[in-house]
Design a protein around this motif. Structure first.
Motif, short mmCIF file in Angstrom:
data_model
loop_
_atom_site.label_atom_id
_atom_site.label_comp_id
_atom_site.label_asym_id
_atom_site.label_seq_id
_atom_site.Cartn_x
_atom_site.Cartn_y
_atom_site.Cartn_z
N SER A 180 -34.35 5.59 17.52
CA SER A 180 -34.20 4.36 16.74
C SER A 180 -33.52 4.63 15.40
N ALA A 181 -33.94 5.72 14.76
CA ALA A 181 -33.32 6.07 13.48
C ALA A 181 -31.83 6.37 13.67
N PHE A 182 -31.48 7.07 14.74
CA PHE A 182 -30.08 7.38 14.99
C PHE A 182 -29.27 6.12 15.27
N LEU A 183 -29.83 5.19 16.05
CA LEU A 183 -29.13 3.94 16.33
C LEU A 183 -28.95 3.11 15.06
N LEU A 184 -29.98 3.03 14.23
CA LEU A 184 -29.85 2.29 12.97
C LEU A 184 -28.79 2.93 12.07
N TYR A 185 -28.76 4.25 12.05
CA TYR A 185 -27.74 4.95 11.27
C TYR A 185 -26.35 4.63 11.82
N GLY A 186 -26.20 4.66 13.13
CA GLY A 186 -24.90 4.36 13.74
C GLY A 186 -24.45 2.94 13.46
N PHE A 187 -25.35 1.96 13.58
CA PHE A 187 -25.00 0.57 13.30
C PHE A 187 -24.72 0.36 11.81
N GLY A 188 -25.44 1.08 10.97
CA GLY A 188 -25.19 0.99 9.52
C GLY A 188 -23.81 1.49 9.16
N ILE A 189 -23.42 2.62 9.74
CA ILE A 189 -22.07 3.15 9.49
C ILE A 189 -21.02 2.18 10.00
N LEU A 190 -21.26 1.58 11.15
CA LEU A 190 -20.33 0.60 11.71
C LEU A 190 -20.17 -0.61 10.80
N ALA A 191 -21.27 -1.12 10.29
CA ALA A 191 -21.22 -2.28 9.40
C ALA A 191 -20.53 -1.95 8.08
N ILE A 192 -20.81 -0.79 7.53
CA ILE A 192 -20.18 -0.38 6.28
C ILE A 192 -18.67 -0.21 6.48
N TYR A 193 -18.28 0.38 7.62
CA TYR A 193 -16.86 0.56 7.91
C TYR A 193 -16.13 -0.78 7.97
N ALA A 194 -16.70 -1.72 8.69
CA ALA A 194 -16.05 -3.03 8.84
C ALA A 194 -15.94 -3.74 7.49
N PHE A 195 -17.00 -3.70 6.70
CA PHE A 195 -16.98 -4.38 5.41
C PHE A 195 -15.97 -3.73 4.47
N CYS A 196 -15.95 -2.41 4.41
CA CYS A 196 -15.00 -1.73 3.52
C CYS A 196 -13.57 -1.93 3.97
N LYS A 197 -13.33 -1.97 5.28
CA LYS A 197 -11.97 -2.20 5.79
C LYS A 197 -11.47 -3.58 5.38
N VAL A 198 -12.31 -4.60 5.49
CA VAL A 198 -11.91 -5.95 5.09
C VAL A 198 -11.67 -6.00 3.57
N LEU A 199 -12.52 -5.37 2.79
CA LEU A 199 -12.32 -5.37 1.34
C LEU A 199 -11.04 -4.63 0.95
N LEU A 200 -10.78 -3.52 1.60
CA LEU A 200 -9.56 -2.76 1.30
C LEU A 200 -8.31 -3.55 1.64
N MET A 201 -8.30 -4.22 2.79
CA MET A 201 -7.13 -5.03 3.15
C MET A 201 -6.97 -6.21 2.20
N THR A 202 -8.09 -6.78 1.78
CA THR A 202 -8.03 -7.88 0.82
C THR A 202 -7.44 -7.44 -0.50
N ALA A 203 -7.89 -6.28 -0.97
CA ALA A 203 -7.38 -5.75 -2.24
C ALA A 203 -5.91 -5.40 -2.14
N GLN A 204 -5.48 -4.81 -1.03
CA GLN A 204 -4.08 -4.43 -0.87
C GLN A 204 -3.18 -5.65 -0.79
N ARG A 205 -3.59 -6.67 -0.09
CA ARG A 205 -2.78 -7.88 0.05
C ARG A 205 -2.66 -8.64 -1.27
N SER A 206 -3.71 -8.55 -2.10
CA SER A 206 -3.67 -9.30 -3.37
C SER A 206 -3.03 -8.49 -4.49
N GLY A 207 -2.72 -7.23 -4.23
CA GLY A 207 -2.04 -6.42 -5.22
C GLY A 207 -2.95 -5.67 -6.17
N LEU A 208 -4.20 -5.53 -5.83
CA LEU A 208 -5.11 -4.76 -6.70
C LEU A 208 -4.96 -3.28 -6.48
#
Length: 90
Positions: free
Chosen positions: A62-90
Protein backbone atom coordinates in the motif's frame (compact mmCIF):
# COMPACT_ATOMS: atom_id res chain seq x y z
CA UNK A 1 7.07 33.84 -9.16
CA UNK A 2 4.31 32.01 -7.29
CA UNK A 3 2.10 35.09 -7.60
CA UNK A 4 2.54 35.05 -11.38
CA UNK A 5 1.71 31.33 -11.57
CA UNK A 6 -1.32 31.84 -9.34
CA UNK A 7 -2.50 34.63 -11.63
CA UNK A 8 -2.15 32.33 -14.65
CA UNK A 9 -4.09 29.58 -12.93
CA UNK A 10 -6.84 32.06 -12.03
CA UNK A 11 -7.05 33.32 -15.63
CA UNK A 12 -7.66 29.81 -16.93
CA UNK A 13 -4.52 29.60 -19.06
CA UNK A 14 -3.64 26.26 -17.49
CA UNK A 15 -7.05 24.88 -18.45
CA UNK A 16 -6.56 25.79 -22.11
CA UNK A 17 -3.08 24.25 -22.22
CA UNK A 18 -4.25 21.14 -20.38
CA UNK A 19 -7.04 20.64 -22.91
CA UNK A 20 -4.49 20.77 -25.74
CA UNK A 21 -2.08 18.23 -24.24
CA UNK A 22 -4.38 16.04 -22.18
CA UNK A 23 -3.98 13.01 -24.48
CA UNK A 24 -0.21 13.11 -24.03
CA UNK A 25 -0.52 13.49 -20.27
CA UNK A 26 -3.06 10.67 -20.07
CA UNK A 27 -0.88 8.39 -22.21
CA UNK A 28 2.18 9.06 -20.08
CA UNK A 29 0.13 8.63 -16.91
CA UNK A 30 -1.17 5.28 -18.15
CA UNK A 31 2.37 4.16 -18.98
CA UNK A 32 3.71 5.19 -15.57
CA UNK A 33 0.73 3.61 -13.82
CA UNK A 34 1.21 0.34 -15.72
CA UNK A 35 4.88 0.22 -14.82
CA UNK A 36 4.07 1.01 -11.19
CA UNK A 37 1.48 -1.79 -11.04
CA UNK A 38 3.91 -4.24 -12.64
CA UNK A 39 6.62 -3.36 -10.11
CA UNK A 40 4.12 -3.67 -7.25
CA UNK A 41 3.04 -7.11 -8.48
CA UNK A 42 6.66 -8.24 -8.71
CA UNK A 43 7.31 -6.95 -5.18
CA UNK A 44 4.28 -8.90 -3.98
CA UNK A 45 5.59 -12.08 -5.61
CA UNK A 46 9.05 -11.52 -4.12
CA UNK A 47 7.68 -10.91 -0.63
CA UNK A 48 5.42 -13.95 -0.93
CA UNK A 49 8.43 -16.03 -2.00
CA UNK A 50 10.37 -14.79 1.03
CA UNK A 51 7.44 -15.80 3.27
CA UNK A 52 6.54 -12.29 4.36
CA UNK A 53 2.90 -12.46 5.29
CA UNK A 54 0.27 -10.69 7.33
CA UNK A 55 -0.35 -7.00 7.53
CA UNK A 56 3.29 -6.14 6.90
CA UNK A 57 3.01 -7.33 3.33
CA UNK A 58 -0.09 -5.28 2.63
CA UNK A 59 1.24 -2.21 4.44
CA UNK A 60 4.42 -2.32 2.33
CA UNK A 61 2.49 -2.74 -0.91
CA UNK A 62 0.00 0.00 0.00
CA UNK A 63 2.81 2.39 0.84
CA UNK A 64 4.51 1.65 -2.48
CA UNK A 65 1.27 2.19 -4.43
CA UNK A 66 0.60 5.48 -2.64
CA UNK A 67 4.16 6.57 -3.40
CA UNK A 68 3.72 5.63 -7.07
CA UNK A 69 0.40 7.49 -7.39
CA UNK A 70 1.88 10.49 -5.57
CA UNK A 71 4.79 10.68 -8.01
CA UNK A 72 2.33 10.38 -10.89
CA UNK A 73 0.16 13.21 -9.58
CA UNK A 74 3.15 15.46 -8.91
CA UNK A 75 4.50 14.79 -12.42
CA UNK A 76 1.22 15.70 -14.09
CA UNK A 77 0.77 18.85 -12.04
CA UNK A 78 4.34 20.06 -12.60
CA UNK A 79 4.13 19.31 -16.34
CA UNK A 80 0.98 21.43 -16.69
CA UNK A 81 2.53 24.27 -14.66
CA UNK A 82 5.72 24.17 -16.71
CA UNK A 83 3.84 24.29 -20.01
CA UNK A 84 1.71 27.13 -18.68
CA UNK A 85 4.76 29.11 -17.64
CA UNK A 86 6.53 28.50 -20.97
CA UNK A 87 3.53 29.53 -23.05
CA UNK A 88 3.03 32.72 -21.05
CA UNK A 89 6.68 33.69 -21.28
CA UNK A 90 7.71 33.28 -17.66
Amino acid sequence: MSAALSALLNKGVADVIFKKVKRLIYALSFLILSISCLITWRCYELLSFLDVSGFGLYIFLSAFLLYGFGILAIYAFCKVLLMTAQRSGL
